[in-house]
Write an enzyme that holds these catalytic residues in place. Structure first.
Site, PDB file in Angstrom:
ATOM      1  N   GLU A   1       0.856  -1.184   0.000  1.00  0.00           N
ATOM      2  CA  GLU A   1       0.000   0.000   0.000  1.00  0.00           C
ATOM      3  C   GLU A   1       0.896   1.240   0.000  1.00  0.00           C
ATOM      4  O   GLU A   1       1.791   1.371   0.840  1.00  0.00           O
ATOM      5  CB  GLU A   1      -0.931  -0.016   1.226  1.00  0.00           C
ATOM      6  CG  GLU A   1      -1.912   1.140   1.209  1.00  0.00           C
ATOM      7  CD  GLU A   1      -3.189   0.861   1.997  1.00  0.00           C
ATOM      8  OE1 GLU A   1      -3.429  -0.297   2.385  1.00  0.00           O
ATOM      9  OE2 GLU A   1      -3.939   1.822   2.233  1.00  0.00           O
TER      10      GLU A   1
ATOM     11  N   LYS B   1      -4.123  -0.269  13.807  1.00  0.00           N
ATOM     12  CA  LYS B   1      -4.996   0.766  13.220  1.00  0.00           C
ATOM     13  C   LYS B   1      -6.413   0.306  13.514  1.00  0.00           C
ATOM     14  O   LYS B   1      -6.870  -0.706  12.974  1.00  0.00           O
ATOM     15  CB  LYS B   1      -4.746   0.848  11.717  1.00  0.00           C
ATOM     16  CG  LYS B   1      -5.738   1.723  10.951  1.00  0.00           C
ATOM     17  CD  LYS B   1      -5.338   1.848   9.474  1.00  0.00           C
ATOM     18  CE  LYS B   1      -6.341   2.677   8.682  1.00  0.00           C
ATOM     19  NZ  LYS B   1      -5.923   2.867   7.276  1.00  0.00           N
TER      20      LYS B   1
ATOM     21  N   GLU C   1     -10.807   4.377   8.890  1.00  0.00           N
ATOM     22  CA  GLU C   1     -10.952   4.016   7.476  1.00  0.00           C
ATOM     23  C   GLU C   1     -11.448   2.582   7.294  1.00  0.00           C
ATOM     24  O   GLU C   1     -10.865   1.792   6.554  1.00  0.00           O
ATOM     25  CB  GLU C   1      -9.623   4.216   6.745  1.00  0.00           C
ATOM     26  CG  GLU C   1      -9.147   5.651   6.796  1.00  0.00           C
ATOM     27  CD  GLU C   1      -7.926   5.936   5.933  1.00  0.00           C
ATOM     28  OE1 GLU C   1      -7.106   5.027   5.748  1.00  0.00           O
ATOM     29  OE2 GLU C   1      -7.811   7.075   5.472  1.00  0.00           O
TER      30      GLU C   1
ATOM     31  N   ASP D   1      -3.127  14.229   6.903  1.00  0.00           N
ATOM     32  CA  ASP D   1      -2.645  12.965   6.355  1.00  0.00           C
ATOM     33  C   ASP D   1      -1.397  13.096   5.497  1.00  0.00           C
ATOM     34  O   ASP D   1      -1.478  13.023   4.283  1.00  0.00           O
ATOM     35  CB  ASP D   1      -3.764  12.323   5.515  1.00  0.00           C
ATOM     36  CG  ASP D   1      -3.482  10.866   5.225  1.00  0.00           C
ATOM     37  OD1 ASP D   1      -2.433  10.386   5.653  1.00  0.00           O
ATOM     38  OD2 ASP D   1      -4.327  10.222   4.583  1.00  0.00           O
TER      39      ASP D   1
ATOM     40  N   GLU E   1       3.561   9.087  -0.950  1.00  0.00           N
ATOM     41  CA  GLU E   1       2.169   8.963  -1.409  1.00  0.00           C
ATOM     42  C   GLU E   1       1.637  10.279  -1.954  1.00  0.00           C
ATOM     43  O   GLU E   1       0.925  10.299  -2.955  1.00  0.00           O
ATOM     44  CB  GLU E   1       1.300   8.493  -0.224  1.00  0.00           C
ATOM     45  CG  GLU E   1      -0.192   8.517  -0.517  1.00  0.00           C
ATOM     46  CD  GLU E   1      -1.043   8.060   0.676  1.00  0.00           C
ATOM     47  OE1 GLU E   1      -0.473   7.722   1.736  1.00  0.00           O
ATOM     48  OE2 GLU E   1      -2.276   8.039   0.536  1.00  0.00           O
TER      49      GLU E   1
ATOM     50  N   HIS F   1      -4.640  18.091   0.305  1.00  0.00           N
ATOM     51  CA  HIS F   1      -5.566  17.033  -0.105  1.00  0.00           C
ATOM     52  C   HIS F   1      -6.358  17.363  -1.367  1.00  0.00           C
ATOM     53  O   HIS F   1      -7.567  17.159  -1.424  1.00  0.00           O
ATOM     54  CB  HIS F   1      -6.533  16.690   1.046  1.00  0.00           C
ATOM     55  CG  HIS F   1      -6.618  15.210   1.260  1.00  0.00           C
ATOM     56  ND1 HIS F   1      -6.994  14.348   0.254  1.00  0.00           N
ATOM     57  CD2 HIS F   1      -6.352  14.433   2.332  1.00  0.00           C
ATOM     58  CE1 HIS F   1      -6.959  13.106   0.716  1.00  0.00           C
ATOM     59  NE2 HIS F   1      -6.564  13.118   1.967  1.00  0.00           N
TER      60      HIS F   1
HETATM   61  O1  GCW Z   1      -2.742   8.312   3.916  1.00  0.00           O
HETATM   62  C1  GCW Z   1      -3.711   7.341   4.099  1.00  0.00           C
HETATM   63  C2  GCW Z   1      -3.451   6.390   3.001  1.00  0.00           C
HETATM   64  C3  GCW Z   1      -3.888   4.995   3.284  1.00  0.00           C
HETATM   65  C4  GCW Z   1      -3.346   4.584   4.634  1.00  0.00           C
HETATM   66  C5  GCW Z   1      -3.879   5.527   5.693  1.00  0.00           C
HETATM   67  C6  GCW Z   1      -3.311   5.203   7.059  1.00  0.00           C
HETATM   68  C7  GCW Z   1      -2.602   2.421   5.338  1.00  0.00           C
HETATM   69  O2  GCW Z   1      -4.034   6.873   1.830  1.00  0.00           O
HETATM   70  O3  GCW Z   1      -3.401   4.169   2.252  1.00  0.00           O
HETATM   71  O4  GCW Z   1      -3.658   3.239   4.949  1.00  0.00           O
HETATM   72  O5  GCW Z   1      -3.495   6.837   5.380  1.00  0.00           O
HETATM   73  O6  GCW Z   1      -2.323   5.814   7.408  1.00  0.00           O
HETATM   74  O7  GCW Z   1      -3.833   4.349   7.740  1.00  0.00           O
END
Ligand code: GCW
Length: 725
Positions: free
Chosen positions: A188, A308, A312, A392, A420, A546
């Site tokens: 990921e 986690k 999400e 994020d 990312e 974002h």
């Molecule tokens: O930034 C976001 C990402 C997800 C990630 C999430 C997280 C692993 O787009 O891919 O999942 O954060 O940090 O949990």
């Protein structure tokens, strides 16, 4: 005659060899910063030709010795012999407890070691039995390993062997990599090929690459690795997978690296071994305890769990009306008898129901709101892992307000090394200045200077730590691009010492990766140091964030407004309209500023005292708002985009000048990436300007070039096969 010809021929060949510049050899980046290229004749003075390790031999001392042999072989053309009595210029590895009687400086060394803790090291010249040697001393084998690597780093930087004197110890006990690697070997947010962990072939087939991974990390002082994605699967805790993790642990152990696993909250339920995943249910707690015992039987030094939860779509204790502390503590009690820890992530935001219900909320406040009331409620072996910023991993965020706000809970900093949101492995963005900016952020908690780095040091005898989401994969150069290796390197060095300057680290990396020649180091470091700001400018200037393409996060998509959750849409973040742009986080808006200490909150509450770099993060302002530069907000925004593109062009040109100094493969690979970065910077700039012009209805400022295409064109671009999802 014949013989003479032979000699001449041999002399000619030898001469040829000497003439070949080191950069002519093919380099694919696999060696990372551990290239150990031949030193100049002058530098070879006093380089040891023998190694003496004192005290009982251990796998870790063996690892240190093997590295010294490999390195000196490369640096001098001759591997040092392992001997049992010092002679001139031997390199001697000794723990404090094993310092020999014939050492002249023994008491001074002991004195210094007292201050260097478990993992620190001391490197100095000393006399042993009357002969001059290089001494690497430490309190533990891990210290000897780190000291050996530190000494080798100095040699690669061009320091003369007899002038190296070092004393260092890490400021944080937990220096961890987080792999977001899945069991099918996808990664990921990975842009460097498949996972380096070949789960399918493990535990029977051990890729030698695992050892090279361990060497690279040990060279930086990284001492923990979470093997799998935080979006975890129940299978991770099945016996077959535990055996695979144990096989990796066996390879990493001599390098001082402990393994951890990311676990899925609902594992026992999904395995149909419990009837619930409620943390307060005794059956559930017993299941986790047994599971921990099972893991520790095969991995005696297992580090613990990363979680986690309720984030999400991941399950968590809130599914049972319990809170994060209930969940974390239950797991913590399972690993506590084995000295394990739980790293519980604070990356949470409001539930989808709340979001769908249209309730006005600010995603930036959620972590703080959910966790601060739990301060003091976590067990001693729980650490709360907080992302550097509250949204994020954006190209720029203000530091997360949770830092410093949980005085009774140790926090771990979570940085994202993989890019990312900063152009994957295509764009060159050295993240050193970004990490440094966060670590140096002054929280002013308690009304005095308290940097974010201070707040992760652990408290009341409990350890703090730092984690980096890895950018490592099975691509030959490990990180997808050569310059992405610098981010791994930098993270490791900053994890060891949060006070290290990002420019100094860039210099170290460049000298080891390319050459210590100033004609390389100076320009390359300059290029690196401006690179992250360039990305901010062409992607998310003035505190925007974002606005990337949905799900894959590649490229501009500020127009997106149709995602399931309001707080996934770019329009939620920039709020641009006819009248202005930005997210109002002052008391008139979401009041997220109030989560910072009063002094900081006051500064961010007023656009006049908010740094322009964070302006639209905290404020929604009219397009004609006057910026400190004298331009209107609209003009400034456009100027920043243009500046970002100009920087991308300048970086590309700067690299071209490195051609004579860098081997062809690494030069060309980097040149191609910089060219593509320039193209994509232009695209970011054009698409963003086209969109913001459309919503604002404003004309382009005078002299500004029109976007190359229509807004519709940019909106129609799709990437169904982008990597890392
Ligand atoms: O930034 C976001 C990402 C997800 C990630 C999430 C997280 C692993 O787009 O891919 O999942 O954060 O940090 O949990």
């Amino acid at each position: 005659m014949h013989r003479l010809f032979g000699r001449l021929w041999a002399a000619f060949l030898f001469g040829m060899l000497l003439c070949i510049p080191t950069h002519a050899s093919a380099e694919d980046g696999y060696q990372l910063w551990l290239r150990y290229q031949p030193l100049s004749a002058a530098q070879r003075a006093h380089i040891p030709d023998s190694i003496l390790t004192l005290g009982a031999d251990t796998p870790m001392k063996g690892a240190a010795r093997a590295e010294l042999q490999r390195a000196l072989d490369g640096l001098t053309g001759k591997a040092p012999a392992s001997i049992d009595k010092a002679r001139l210029d031997t390199i001697v590895l000794a723990r404090g407890a094993d310092l020999p009687a014939g050492l002249d400086a023994a008491s001074a060394v002991r004195e210094q070691l007292r201050k260097l803790g478990d993992e620190g090291y001391l490197v100095r010249r000393a006399k042993l039995d009357g002969v001059a040697v290089t001494l690497v001393a430490a309190n533990t084998d891990a210290g000897l390993l780190y000291g050996s690597f530190a000494w080798l780093r100095q040699l690669q930087l061009g320091t003369r062997a007899d002038q190296i004197a070092l004393a260092s110890s890490p400021t944080l006990p937990l220096r961890v990599l987080n792999h977001w690697d899945n069991l099918d070997r996808t990664v990921e947010r990975g842009y460097a090929g498949e996972s380096i962990w070949n789960w399918w072939e493990l535990p029977h087939i051990i890729d030698p690459r695992y050892t090279d991974y361990a060497r690279a990390n040990a060279s930086l002082g990284i001492n923990g690795t979470v093997l799998n994605n935080v979006n975890s699967k129940a299978e991770v805790l099945g016996a077959p997978f535990i055996a695979k993790a144990a096989a990796i642990a066996d390879v990493l152990r001599p390098y001082g690296i402990r393994v951890f696993l990311s676990v899925r909250w609902s594992t026992p339920l999904e395995m149909k071994q419990t009837k619930t995943a409620d943390p307060l249910d005794p059956e559930v707690a017993a299941w986790w305890k047994n599971k921990a015992d099972e893991i520790y039987r095969t991995i005696p030094d297992f580090g613990g769990f990363l979680v986690k939860a309720n984030s999400e779509g991941q399950p968590g204790p809130q599914d049972y009306r319990r809170n994060h502390a209930d969940g974390a503590n239950m797991l913590a009690r399972a690993v506590a008898p084995h000295k394990g820890i739980v790293m519980w992530r604070a990356f949470v935001y409001a539930s989808p129901e709340e979001s769908k219900a249209g309730k006005e909320h600010d995603r930036a406040v959620e972590g703080y709101d959910q966790f601060i009331p739990l301060d003091g409620k976590f067990d001693d072996n729980v650490l709360v892992q907080v992302k550097n910023g509250a949204i994020d991993f954006q190209p720029r965020e203000p530091a997360h307000p949770m830092f410093g706000a949980m005085p009774k809970t140790p926090l771990i900093m979570e940085f994202q090394i993989t890019k990312e949101y900063l152009g994957f492995a295509t764009h060159l963005a050295y993240l050193g200045p970004m990490f440094q900016e966060t670590l140096e952020f002054d929280t002013r908690i308690g009304g005095r200077k308290l940097t974010v780095a201070d707040t992760i040091q652990g408290k009341q005898g409990r350890v703090g730590g730092i984690a980096g989401v890895a950018n490592i994969g099975s691509s030959r150069n490990w990180s997808g691009s050569i310059f992405d290796q610098a981010n791994w390197y930098m993270y490791g060095r900053m994890a060891w010492d949060q006070g290290l300057d990002s420019r100094v680290i860039a210099r170290e990396w460049t000298a080891q990766t390319f050459s210590p020649d100033a004609r390389v180091v100076d320009p390359v470091v300059n290029l690196m140091m401006r690179s992250r700001e360039a990305v901010v400018d062409y992607m998310t200037p003035l505190g925007l964030n974002h606005v990337m393409g949905s799900s894959h996060h590649h490229g501009p998509a500020p127009w997106v407004d149709n995602l399931e959750r309001a707080d996934w849409n770019p329009i939620y973040y920039h709020r641009a309209g006819r009248d202005g742009i930005g997210f109002d986080r002052t008391a008139k808006g979401s009041n997220a500023v109030a989560q910072y200490a009063p002094e900081v909150a006051r500064r961010f509450a007023d656009p006049k005292t908010t740094p322009p770099e964070l302006l639209l993060w905290f404020h929604r302002l009219p397009w004609d708002y006057k910026m400190p530069s004298g331009r209107t907000l609209w003009e400034e925004l456009v100027a920043r985009y243009d500046h970002g593109v100009a920087e991308a062009a300048a970086m590309q040109a700067e690299w071209q000048r490195m051609k004579p100094f860098v081997d062809a493969q690494r030069f060309t690979d980097t040149a191609q990436r910089l060219a593509q970065q320039h193209v994509e910077a232009q695209w970011w700039r054009d698409a963003s300007i086209a969109y913001f012009q459309d919503v604002s209805g404003l004309p382009l400022p005078a002299g500004v070039r029109k976007p190359a295409h229509s807004l519709d064109h940019y909106k129609s671009i799709r990437f169904p096969y982008a990597p890392g999802i």
